[in-house]
Design a protein around this motif. Sequence first.
Motif, PDB file in Angstrom:
ATOM      1  N   GLN A  23       0.835  -1.210   0.000  1.00 12.02           N
ATOM      2  CA  GLN A  23       0.000   0.000   0.000  1.00 12.02           C
ATOM      3  C   GLN A  23       0.867   1.256   0.000  1.00 12.02           C
ATOM      4  OE1 GLN A  23      -2.836  -0.244   3.244  1.00 12.02           O
ATOM      5  NE2 GLN A  23      -4.475  -0.651   1.781  1.00 12.02           N
ATOM      6  N   ARG A  26       2.014   1.856  -3.448  1.00  8.05           N
ATOM      7  CA  ARG A  26       0.922   2.402  -4.263  1.00  8.05           C
ATOM      8  C   ARG A  26       0.756   3.901  -4.009  1.00  8.05           C
ATOM      9  NH1 ARG A  26      -5.348   0.563  -3.851  1.00  8.05           N
ATOM     10  NH2 ARG A  26      -6.147   1.954  -5.438  1.00  8.05           N
ATOM     11  N   LYS A  40      -6.243  13.143   3.885  1.00  6.20           N
ATOM     12  CA  LYS A  40      -7.603  13.001   3.348  1.00  6.20           C
ATOM     13  C   LYS A  40      -7.580  13.124   1.815  1.00  6.20           C
ATOM     14  CE  LYS A  40     -12.108  12.795   4.017  1.00  6.20           C
ATOM     15  NZ  LYS A  40     -12.759  11.633   4.586  1.00  6.20           N
ATOM     16  N   SER A  43      -6.293   9.914   0.479  1.00  2.00           N
ATOM     17  CA  SER A  43      -7.323   8.884   0.595  1.00  2.00           C
ATOM     18  C   SER A  43      -8.303   8.966  -0.570  1.00  2.00           C
ATOM     19  CB  SER A  43      -8.061   9.043   1.927  1.00  2.00           C
ATOM     20  OG  SER A  43      -9.114   8.127   2.038  1.00  2.00           O
ATOM     21  N   LYS A  44      -8.753  10.171  -0.877  1.00  2.00           N
ATOM     22  CA  LYS A  44      -9.698  10.368  -1.986  1.00  2.00           C
ATOM     23  C   LYS A  44      -9.042  10.060  -3.333  1.00  2.00           C
ATOM     24  CE  LYS A  44     -12.847  13.682  -4.042  1.00  2.00           C
ATOM     25  NZ  LYS A  44     -13.397  15.027  -4.018  1.00  2.00           N
ATOM     26  N   LEU A  45      -7.825  10.520  -3.531  1.00  2.00           N
ATOM     27  CA  LEU A  45      -7.112  10.322  -4.788  1.00  2.00           C
ATOM     28  C   LEU A  45      -6.872   8.843  -5.081  1.00  2.00           C
ATOM     29  CD1 LEU A  45      -5.351  11.521  -7.166  1.00  2.00           C
ATOM     30  CD2 LEU A  45      -3.424  11.329  -5.586  1.00  2.00           C
ATOM     31  N   ILE A  46      -6.454   8.106  -4.051  1.00  2.00           N
ATOM     32  CA  ILE A  46      -6.019   6.727  -4.252  1.00  2.00           C
ATOM     33  C   ILE A  46      -7.138   5.720  -4.011  1.00  2.00           C
ATOM     34  CG2 ILE A  46      -4.323   5.006  -3.465  1.00  2.00           C
ATOM     35  CD1 ILE A  46      -2.504   7.445  -2.835  1.00  2.00           C
ATOM     36  N   GLY A  47      -8.157   6.108  -3.244  1.00  2.00           N
ATOM     37  CA  GLY A  47      -9.257   5.202  -2.974  1.00  2.00           C
ATOM     38  C   GLY A  47      -8.956   4.197  -1.869  1.00  2.00           C
ATOM     39  N   ILE A  48      -8.141   4.606  -0.918  1.00  2.00           N
ATOM     40  CA  ILE A  48      -7.807   3.780   0.244  1.00  2.00           C
ATOM     41  C   ILE A  48      -8.371   4.485   1.471  1.00  2.00           C
ATOM     42  CG2 ILE A  48      -5.918   2.876   1.667  1.00  2.00           C
ATOM     43  CD1 ILE A  48      -4.184   2.737  -0.820  1.00  2.00           C
ATOM     44  N   GLU A  49      -8.917   3.717   2.420  1.00  2.00           N
ATOM     45  CA  GLU A  49      -9.467   4.284   3.648  1.00  2.00           C
ATOM     46  C   GLU A  49      -8.449   5.190   4.339  1.00  2.00           C
ATOM     47  OE1 GLU A  49     -12.566   4.032   4.992  1.00  2.00           O
ATOM     48  OE2 GLU A  49     -13.169   2.922   3.203  1.00  2.00           O
TER      49      GLU A  49
END
Length: 99
Positions: A23, A26, A40, A43-49
């Motif tokens: 991760q 990535r 944050k 998180s939005k850019l990569i799609g990970i919590e």
Amino acid sequence: MSVANTSIQAYDEHKAAGKVGAQAHRILGMMDDKVNYSRKELSKLIGIELSSICGRVNELLSVGLLVEDEPRKCFITGKKINPVRIRKENDTDSNYTLF
């Protein structure tokens, strides 16, 4: 060799030594080396919590592949944050754009 390639090469060396995982790789691979990000925003850019992002960002900070940048407001939350960016060879360069 570009800064991004140098960072990825350094990451690969840390990964081979067992210091960071998939991760984190990535996250590093998706970051633009001219941009700083809030956790944050990553998180939005990569799609990970967000909780996973925070842990991986901390790993990357601890091995010196990311550094914290000047405080600013997060574009998502509007809260003051300490964004992170890819460490450059010459960290005195302040030519970074915001996310």
